[in-house]
Design a protein around this motif. Structure first.
Motif, mmCIF file in Angstrom:
data_model
loop_
_atom_site.group_PDB
_atom_site.id
_atom_site.type_symbol
_atom_site.label_atom_id
_atom_site.label_comp_id
_atom_site.label_asym_id
_atom_site.label_seq_id
_atom_site.Cartn_x
_atom_site.Cartn_y
_atom_site.Cartn_z
ATOM 1 N N ARG A 49 -4.836 -15.679 -38.268
ATOM 2 C CA ARG A 49 -5.437 -14.390 -37.944
ATOM 3 C C ARG A 49 -4.852 -13.903 -36.619
ATOM 4 O O ARG A 49 -4.769 -14.660 -35.653
ATOM 5 C CB ARG A 49 -6.951 -14.502 -37.828
ATOM 6 N N GLU A 52 -4.176 -7.327 -32.496
ATOM 7 C CA GLU A 52 -3.263 -6.462 -31.756
ATOM 8 C C GLU A 52 -3.845 -6.217 -30.366
ATOM 9 O O GLU A 52 -4.946 -5.690 -30.231
ATOM 10 C CB GLU A 52 -3.067 -5.144 -32.491
ATOM 11 N N ARG A 334 0.978 -9.154 -30.845
ATOM 12 C CA ARG A 334 0.085 -9.653 -31.889
ATOM 13 C C ARG A 334 -0.274 -11.090 -31.536
ATOM 14 O O ARG A 334 0.503 -12.015 -31.751
ATOM 15 C CB ARG A 334 0.740 -9.575 -33.266
ATOM 16 N N ALA A 353 -4.454 -9.538 -40.343
ATOM 17 C CA ALA A 353 -4.815 -8.650 -39.230
ATOM 18 C C ALA A 353 -6.305 -8.739 -38.936
ATOM 19 O O ALA A 353 -7.139 -8.728 -39.839
ATOM 20 C CB ALA A 353 -4.416 -7.213 -39.536
#
Length: 360
Positions: A49, A52, A334, A353
């Motif tokens: 996982r 951002e 990320r 995401a």
């Protein structure tokens, strides 16, 4: 003899035919056995996982160990001789500017002042008479100059005695606290003997020391915060930066002043000074995201555009209850929020995401 020969030859031929017939019945070697086995299927990329993160401007702060000191401190001394006749302020009490702390006995000073004033009145009369005679030409200039000198000397004597009278009172030069008193009633003082110590605690000063690197980023007038040993936190302003380093520690003295109207902050308290030294781009993360590389460097793991794991060493700029601020990361990154313990640098992963979290 010839018949036995032919019989042995027939047996050998039959055995050979039996062997050949067995190989043909088995079908011979299988062509599939000569082919290499198919390669094993590659495992699917590990799912992680990611979140951002967007960098924000953040002031890098340093934490300095320091202590509080009075803004100023003075030892009052006797300016004339005399016996202590009156003590007006006890130790530990607040004093205002000009307030009398100790009074010396006047003794014969009032009489000497009266004598000086009487002599001055006489010299003024003599000078006026000398001036009248000089204007009419009945007195030489040198005689008139003597009269003027005598008048000036009498005036100086009066001024000297008035100053002497004022010096019998030892007064506070500024508002503060009477920290110490070294005399008692009846003590006889000579000129220059210490009488009392007055300290000024408003504002109070917090003293710390900066490293060579951080000294270049601190400027006069900038603000910081000081956390005191008694739990109090005050806002302070930089008022002094040393130009020369301490030869023993190679650090630079810095002084911050903080308002202290109620005198709640006293001198000598241990203080933790938080001072901003530069502005950097930083990301806010949780400490759980930190990892170590093979060299033992602290950093975080990210996923690049090709979905490969990358390790970035970071600087911890600030740690607080709402998270940790770190530097030396790209402006947008990320971050692996779940699963970074199970992947290694360079490994291809399948990012899932999470919620985008811009730095606040």
């Amino acid at each position: 003899m010839r018949s036995s020969y032919w019989m042995a030859l027939a047996v050998m031929a039959g055995a050979a035919a039996w062997v050949v017939s067995g190989q043909m019945a088995g079908g011979g070697p299988s062509p599939a056995a000569d082919r290499p086995p198919p390669p094993a299927a590659e495992p699917a990329p590990t799912a992680v996982r990611v979140v951002e993160s967007v960098a924000a401007a953040r002031a890098r702060r340093v934490v300095l160990r320091g202590r509080t000191e009075p803004n100023r401190q003075v030892v009052l001394k006797a300016e004339t001789m005399g016996r202590v006749a009156t003590i007006d302020v006890d130790r530990g009490r607040r004093v205002s500017e000009g307030q009398r702390i100790v009074e010396l006995a006047e003794d014969d000073r009032p009489a000497r002042l009266a004598e000086a004033r009487a002599l001055l009145a006489q010299r003024e009369v003599e000078f006026r008479a000398s001036r009248t005679l000089a204007e009419r030409g009945f007195r030489a200039d040198n005689q008139h100059a003597v009269a003027r000198a005598q008048l000036d000397a009498a005036r100086a004597q009066v001024m000297r005695m008035e100053v002497e009278m004022r010096r019998t009172g030892v007064r506070a030069p500024f508002a503060g606290v009477l920290e110490a008193r070294r005399v008692e009633l009846g003590d006889y003082l000579k000129e220059g003997d210490p009488v009392a110590t007055v300290v000024d605690l408003d504002p109070v000063v917090v003293v710390a020391h900066l490293t060579e690197i951080d000294r270049a980023h601190v400027r006069l007038g900038q603000t910081g915060r000081a956390r005191l040993a008694n739990g109090r936190e005050v806002e302070a302003r930089v008022r002094y930066l040393a130009a020369n380093a301490d030869p023993a520690t190679r650090t630079f003295r810095v002084e911050l002043e903080a308002a202290n109207p109620d005198l709640a902050v006293i001198g000598g308290l241990t203080a933790e000074v938080l001072l901003a030294v530069e502005e950097v781009m930083a990301h806010r993360i949780t400490p759980a995201l930190l990892a170590l590389d093979e060299q033992g460097m602290v950093g975080v793991k990210t996923v690049d555009a090709a979905d490969r794991v990358a390790f970035h060493p970071v600087r911890i700029l600030e740690d607080g209850p709402d998270g940790m601020w770190v530097g030396d990361l790209p402006e947008r990154a990320r971050l692996i929020s779940v699963g970074h313990e199970f992947v290694r640098t360079g490994q291809t992963v399948r990012p899932v995401a999470g919620e985008a979290r811009p730095a606040s």
